[in-house]
Write a protein that holds these residues in place. Structure first.
Motif, PDB file in Angstrom:
ATOM      1  N   PHE A  91      -2.401   2.792  13.799  1.00 41.62           N
ATOM      2  CA  PHE A  91      -3.583   2.116  13.233  1.00 41.62           C
ATOM      3  C   PHE A  91      -4.626   3.081  12.687  1.00 41.62           C
ATOM      4  O   PHE A  91      -5.789   2.734  12.554  1.00 41.62           O
ATOM      5  N   ASP A 114      -2.678  -1.173   6.293  1.00 38.34           N
ATOM      6  CA  ASP A 114      -3.049  -2.494   5.788  1.00 38.34           C
ATOM      7  C   ASP A 114      -3.051  -2.559   4.262  1.00 38.34           C
ATOM      8  O   ASP A 114      -3.662  -3.451   3.680  1.00 38.34           O
ATOM      9  N   GLU A 115      -2.393  -1.620   3.624  1.00 43.40           N
ATOM     10  CA  GLU A 115      -2.353  -1.591   2.143  1.00 43.40           C
ATOM     11  C   GLU A 115      -1.508  -2.754   1.636  1.00 43.40           C
ATOM     12  O   GLU A 115      -0.378  -2.938   2.082  1.00 43.40           O
ATOM     13  N   ASN A 116      -2.075  -3.540   0.696  1.00 45.08           N
ATOM     14  CA  ASN A 116      -1.354  -4.706   0.167  1.00 45.08           C
ATOM     15  C   ASN A 116      -1.134  -4.661  -1.341  1.00 45.08           C
ATOM     16  O   ASN A 116      -0.546  -5.572  -1.905  1.00 45.08           O
ATOM     17  N   HIS A 126       4.026  -6.267   7.423  1.00 42.16           N
ATOM     18  CA  HIS A 126       3.096  -5.954   8.505  1.00 42.16           C
ATOM     19  C   HIS A 126       3.816  -6.121   9.839  1.00 42.16           C
ATOM     20  O   HIS A 126       4.014  -7.219  10.320  1.00 42.16           O
TER      21      HIS A 126
END
Ligand code: FE
Length: 132
Positions: A29, A35-37, A59
């Motif tokens: 984390f 958390d790249e989208n 994820h």
């Protein structure tokens, strides 16, 4: 193209060198791509080899960027890793040989694979998908 470890040590930021050439692992984390989208291609942070496509990212909840498969079979190479008292499959860049992370068999179907990759081993380039 092929550089020695000493050459990489001069070129790469210390924390990137630690992952790629000292089999380092970034704390979960903490990596910038967890958390790249955005859509695009994940390249090797060392040699810029194309490694993963954002369409294969998911994820996993593990705290590391996770992919179901590499961008193609030749992009990475796998080898047995018996360090830390575990039996794991290590994933390395097929072009420069740098350590990227590990692959596990608990990923989503149909592939069933989870490529667990350090953010610091990657360089994301947005909207580069057509170059496959
Ligand atoms: Fe590489």
């Amino acid at each position: 193209m092929k550089k020695s470890i000493e050459e990489w040590k001069k070129i790469l930021p210390h924390e990137v060198f630690h992952i790629l050439w000292d089999n380092g692992t970034e704390p979960p984390f903490t990596g910038k791509y967890v958390d790249e989208n955005r859509k695009g291609i994940y390249h090797c942070a060392g040699c810029e080899n194309e490694l993963f496509n954002s369409k294969d990212k998911f994820h996993s909840g593990s705290g590391w960027p996770s992919f179901t498969k590499p961008i193609n079979a030749k992009a990475i190479k796998k080898q047995l890793d018996l360090s830390l008292g575990m039996k794991r499959t290590e994933v390395r860049c097929a072009l420069c040989g740098g350590h990227l992370g590990h692959v596990f068999d608990d990923g989503p179907k149909p592939e069933g694979k989870r490529y667990c990759i350090n953010s610091k081993a990657l360089k994301f380039k947005e909207n580069d998908e057509k170059k496959r």
